[in-house]
Motif scaffolding. Structure first.
Motif, PDB file in Angstrom:
ATOM      1  N   ASN A   3      -0.847 -18.759  39.331  1.00 47.54           N
ATOM      2  CA  ASN A   3      -1.626 -17.987  38.356  1.00 47.54           C
ATOM      3  C   ASN A   3      -2.701 -18.852  37.700  1.00 47.54           C
ATOM      4  OD1 ASN A   3      -0.129 -15.699  38.852  1.00 47.54           O
ATOM      5  ND2 ASN A   3       1.269 -16.039  37.150  1.00 47.54           N
ATOM      6  N   GLN A   4      -2.357 -20.074  37.353  1.00 44.86           N
ATOM      7  CA  GLN A   4      -3.335 -20.968  36.729  1.00 44.86           C
ATOM      8  C   GLN A   4      -4.432 -21.364  37.712  1.00 44.86           C
ATOM      9  OE1 GLN A   4      -3.741 -21.721  33.568  1.00 44.86           O
ATOM     10  NE2 GLN A   4      -2.001 -20.391  33.134  1.00 44.86           N
ATOM     11  N   LEU A   5      -4.061 -21.621  38.942  1.00 44.25           N
ATOM     12  CA  LEU A   5      -5.075 -21.955  39.949  1.00 44.25           C
ATOM     13  C   LEU A   5      -6.043 -20.793  40.146  1.00 44.25           C
ATOM     14  CD1 LEU A   5      -2.756 -23.772  42.505  1.00 44.25           C
ATOM     15  CD2 LEU A   5      -4.599 -24.834  41.179  1.00 44.25           C
ATOM     16  N   LEU A   6      -5.511 -19.588  40.225  1.00 43.17           N
ATOM     17  CA  LEU A   6      -6.381 -18.418  40.374  1.00 43.17           C
ATOM     18  C   LEU A   6      -7.266 -18.208  39.154  1.00 43.17           C
ATOM     19  CD1 LEU A   6      -3.885 -15.925  42.048  1.00 43.17           C
ATOM     20  CD2 LEU A   6      -5.934 -16.941  43.105  1.00 43.17           C
ATOM     21  N   ALA A   7      -6.706 -18.424  37.978  1.00 39.87           N
ATOM     22  CA  ALA A   7      -7.472 -18.248  36.744  1.00 39.87           C
ATOM     23  C   ALA A   7      -8.641 -19.223  36.657  1.00 39.87           C
ATOM     24  CB  ALA A   7      -6.562 -18.427  35.527  1.00 39.87           C
ATOM     25  N   HIS A   8      -8.536 -20.338  37.358  1.00 37.96           N
ATOM     26  CA  HIS A   8      -9.599 -21.348  37.354  1.00 37.96           C
ATOM     27  C   HIS A   8     -10.405 -21.335  38.656  1.00 37.96           C
ATOM     28  CE1 HIS A   8      -7.016 -22.735  34.088  1.00 37.96           C
ATOM     29  NE2 HIS A   8      -8.120 -23.250  33.600  1.00 37.96           N
ATOM     30  N   ALA A   9     -10.293 -20.228  39.403  1.00 34.01           N
ATOM     31  CA  ALA A   9     -11.070 -19.989  40.627  1.00 34.01           C
ATOM     32  C   ALA A   9     -10.769 -20.981  41.747  1.00 34.01           C
ATOM     33  CB  ALA A   9     -12.569 -19.957  40.317  1.00 34.01           C
ATOM     34  N   TYR A  10      -9.541 -21.475  41.814  1.00 35.41           N
ATOM     35  CA  TYR A  10      -9.109 -22.319  42.929  1.00 35.41           C
ATOM     36  C   TYR A  10      -8.248 -21.472  43.867  1.00 35.41           C
ATOM     37  CZ  TYR A  10     -10.915 -26.297  40.362  1.00 35.41           C
ATOM     38  OH  TYR A  10     -11.748 -27.174  39.695  1.00 35.41           O
ATOM     39  N   ASP A  11      -8.908 -20.471  44.459  1.00 35.95           N
ATOM     40  CA  ASP A  11      -8.213 -19.507  45.314  1.00 35.95           C
ATOM     41  C   ASP A  11      -7.593 -20.167  46.536  1.00 35.95           C
ATOM     42  OD1 ASP A  11      -9.452 -17.929  43.438  1.00 35.95           O
ATOM     43  OD2 ASP A  11     -10.362 -16.561  44.875  1.00 35.95           O
ATOM     44  N   LYS A  12      -8.304 -21.116  47.131  1.00 31.19           N
ATOM     45  CA  LYS A  12      -7.794 -21.789  48.333  1.00 31.19           C
ATOM     46  C   LYS A  12      -6.483 -22.511  48.020  1.00 31.19           C
ATOM     47  CE  LYS A  12      -8.987 -25.355  51.681  1.00 31.19           C
ATOM     48  NZ  LYS A  12      -9.953 -26.392  52.029  1.00 31.19           N
ATOM     49  N   GLN A  13      -6.454 -23.241  46.928  1.00 32.44           N
ATOM     50  CA  GLN A  13      -5.239 -23.966  46.548  1.00 32.44           C
ATOM     51  C   GLN A  13      -4.118 -22.992  46.183  1.00 32.44           C
ATOM     52  OE1 GLN A  13      -8.340 -24.708  45.672  1.00 32.44           O
ATOM     53  NE2 GLN A  13      -8.658 -26.911  45.678  1.00 32.44           N
ATOM     54  N   ALA A  14      -4.464 -21.915  45.508  1.00 31.42           N
ATOM     55  CA  ALA A  14      -3.451 -20.932  45.095  1.00 31.42           C
ATOM     56  C   ALA A  14      -2.817 -20.243  46.295  1.00 31.42           C
ATOM     57  CB  ALA A  14      -4.068 -19.889  44.165  1.00 31.42           C
ATOM     58  N   SER A  15      -3.551 -20.115  47.385  1.00 33.54           N
ATOM     59  CA  SER A  15      -3.024 -19.432  48.565  1.00 33.54           C
ATOM     60  C   SER A  15      -2.251 -20.374  49.491  1.00 33.54           C
ATOM     61  CB  SER A  15      -4.156 -18.761  49.340  1.00 33.54           C
ATOM     62  OG  SER A  15      -5.003 -19.739  49.910  1.00 33.54           O
ATOM     63  N   LEU A  16      -2.192 -21.635  49.152  1.00 36.50           N
ATOM     64  CA  LEU A  16      -1.469 -22.599  49.968  1.00 36.50           C
ATOM     65  C   LEU A  16      -0.002 -22.202  50.090  1.00 36.50           C
ATOM     66  CD1 LEU A  16      -1.613 -25.360  51.419  1.00 36.50           C
ATOM     67  CD2 LEU A  16      -1.098 -26.425  49.226  1.00 36.50           C
ATOM     68  N   ASN A  17       0.480 -22.141  51.307  1.00 40.56           N
ATOM     69  CA  ASN A  17       1.873 -21.798  51.562  1.00 40.56           C
ATOM     70  C   ASN A  17       2.622 -23.096  51.849  1.00 40.56           C
ATOM     71  OD1 ASN A  17       4.146 -20.298  51.929  1.00 40.56           O
ATOM     72  ND2 ASN A  17       3.571 -19.520  53.932  1.00 40.56           N
ATOM     73  N   TYR A  18       2.919 -23.813  50.806  1.00 45.18           N
ATOM     74  CA  TYR A  18       3.413 -25.188  50.897  1.00 45.18           C
ATOM     75  C   TYR A  18       4.930 -25.273  50.951  1.00 45.18           C
ATOM     76  CZ  TYR A  18       3.649 -30.140  49.566  1.00 45.18           C
ATOM     77  OH  TYR A  18       3.891 -31.478  49.519  1.00 45.18           O
ATOM     78  N   TRP A  19       5.614 -24.400  50.265  1.00 48.15           N
ATOM     79  CA  TRP A  19       7.075 -24.436  50.203  1.00 48.15           C
ATOM     80  C   TRP A  19       7.659 -23.267  50.970  1.00 48.15           C
ATOM     81  CZ3 TRP A  19       5.597 -25.080  44.584  1.00 48.15           C
ATOM     82  CH2 TRP A  19       5.501 -26.439  44.249  1.00 48.15           C
ATOM     83  N   PHE A  69      -3.294 -29.602  44.420  1.00 50.61           N
ATOM     84  CA  PHE A  69      -4.375 -30.160  43.609  1.00 50.61           C
ATOM     85  C   PHE A  69      -5.458 -30.849  44.428  1.00 50.61           C
ATOM     86  CE2 PHE A  69      -0.628 -29.793  40.956  1.00 50.61           C
ATOM     87  CZ  PHE A  69      -1.142 -29.042  39.914  1.00 50.61           C
ATOM     88  N   ASN A  70      -5.353 -30.789  45.747  1.00 53.50           N
ATOM     89  CA  ASN A  70      -6.395 -31.368  46.599  1.00 53.50           C
ATOM     90  C   ASN A  70      -7.732 -30.684  46.324  1.00 53.50           C
ATOM     91  OD1 ASN A  70      -4.617 -33.127  47.808  1.00 53.50           O
ATOM     92  ND2 ASN A  70      -4.230 -31.807  49.562  1.00 53.50           N
ATOM     93  N   GLY A  71      -8.749 -31.493  46.087  1.00 49.50           N
ATOM     94  CA  GLY A  71     -10.093 -30.976  45.842  1.00 49.50           C
ATOM     95  C   GLY A  71     -10.346 -30.508  44.422  1.00 49.50           C
ATOM     96  N   ILE A  72      -9.408 -30.707  43.526  1.00 48.44           N
ATOM     97  CA  ILE A  72      -9.581 -30.295  42.134  1.00 48.44           C
ATOM     98  C   ILE A  72      -9.899 -31.537  41.301  1.00 48.44           C
ATOM     99  CG2 ILE A  72      -8.463 -29.287  40.100  1.00 48.44           C
ATOM    100  CD1 ILE A  72      -6.791 -27.581  41.971  1.00 48.44           C
ATOM    101  N   PRO A  73     -11.015 -31.529  40.579  1.00 48.70           N
ATOM    102  CA  PRO A  73     -11.356 -32.684  39.734  1.00 48.70           C
ATOM    103  C   PRO A  73     -10.255 -32.973  38.717  1.00 48.70           C
ATOM    104  CG  PRO A  73     -13.184 -31.125  39.849  1.00 48.70           C
ATOM    105  CD  PRO A  73     -12.007 -30.462  40.498  1.00 48.70           C
ATOM    106  N   SER A  74     -10.077 -34.225  38.365  1.00 47.96           N
ATOM    107  CA  SER A  74      -8.971 -34.647  37.505  1.00 47.96           C
ATOM    108  C   SER A  74      -8.951 -33.914  36.165  1.00 47.96           C
ATOM    109  CB  SER A  74      -8.969 -36.155  37.303  1.00 47.96           C
ATOM    110  OG  SER A  74     -10.161 -36.570  36.684  1.00 47.96           O
TER     111      SER A  74
END
Length: 117
Positions: A3-19, A69-74
């Motif tokens: 939800n936080q990733l989407l709220a900050h327009a990091y759609d690619k990271q939010a859609s990661l199917n990591y687990w 968090f890949n590609g997200i500024p610190s």
């Protein structure tokens, strides 16, 4: 976190199917389909106290979910981590401690030996 990733327009990271969180039925079926005999299958709750009382969730996310968090500024990463941790305070923070809400599968399976004639 998603939800936080989407709220900050990091759609690619939010859609990661990591687990991967299979059900008992799914996991036992996978084992049985490869020749195992499942003798025991348990699903249980294993809440775990996190070490850092201040940054427990943030630390956990960085340790086990770093790929999100890949590609997200610190500066953005820290804001997303803090907002995620804040959103979990009601359910995962008690008596001055953070807890991870783990669920576990315990499976005992054996693969029979083939008869050699």
């Amino acid at each position: 976190l998603r939800n936080q990733l989407l709220a900050h327009a990091y759609d690619k990271q939010a859609s990661l199917n990591y687990w991967y969180f299979p059900s008992v039925g799914t996991y036992t079926s996978l084992l049985e389909n490869t020749g195992f005999i499942v003798q025991l299958a348990q699903y249980y709750h294993r809440e775990t106290e996190l070490e850092d009382a201040k940054n427990g969730i943030k630390d956990w996310l960085l340790m086990f979910g770093g790929a999100f968090f890949n590609g997200i500024p610190s500066a953005h990463r820290e804001h997303i981590l803090q907002a995620t941790q804040d959103s979990l305070k009601e359910t995962n923070y008690r008596h001055g401690k953070w807890f991870a809400d783990y669920k576990r599968l315990r499976i005992v399976a054996v693969k029979p030996l083939r008869n050699i004639d």
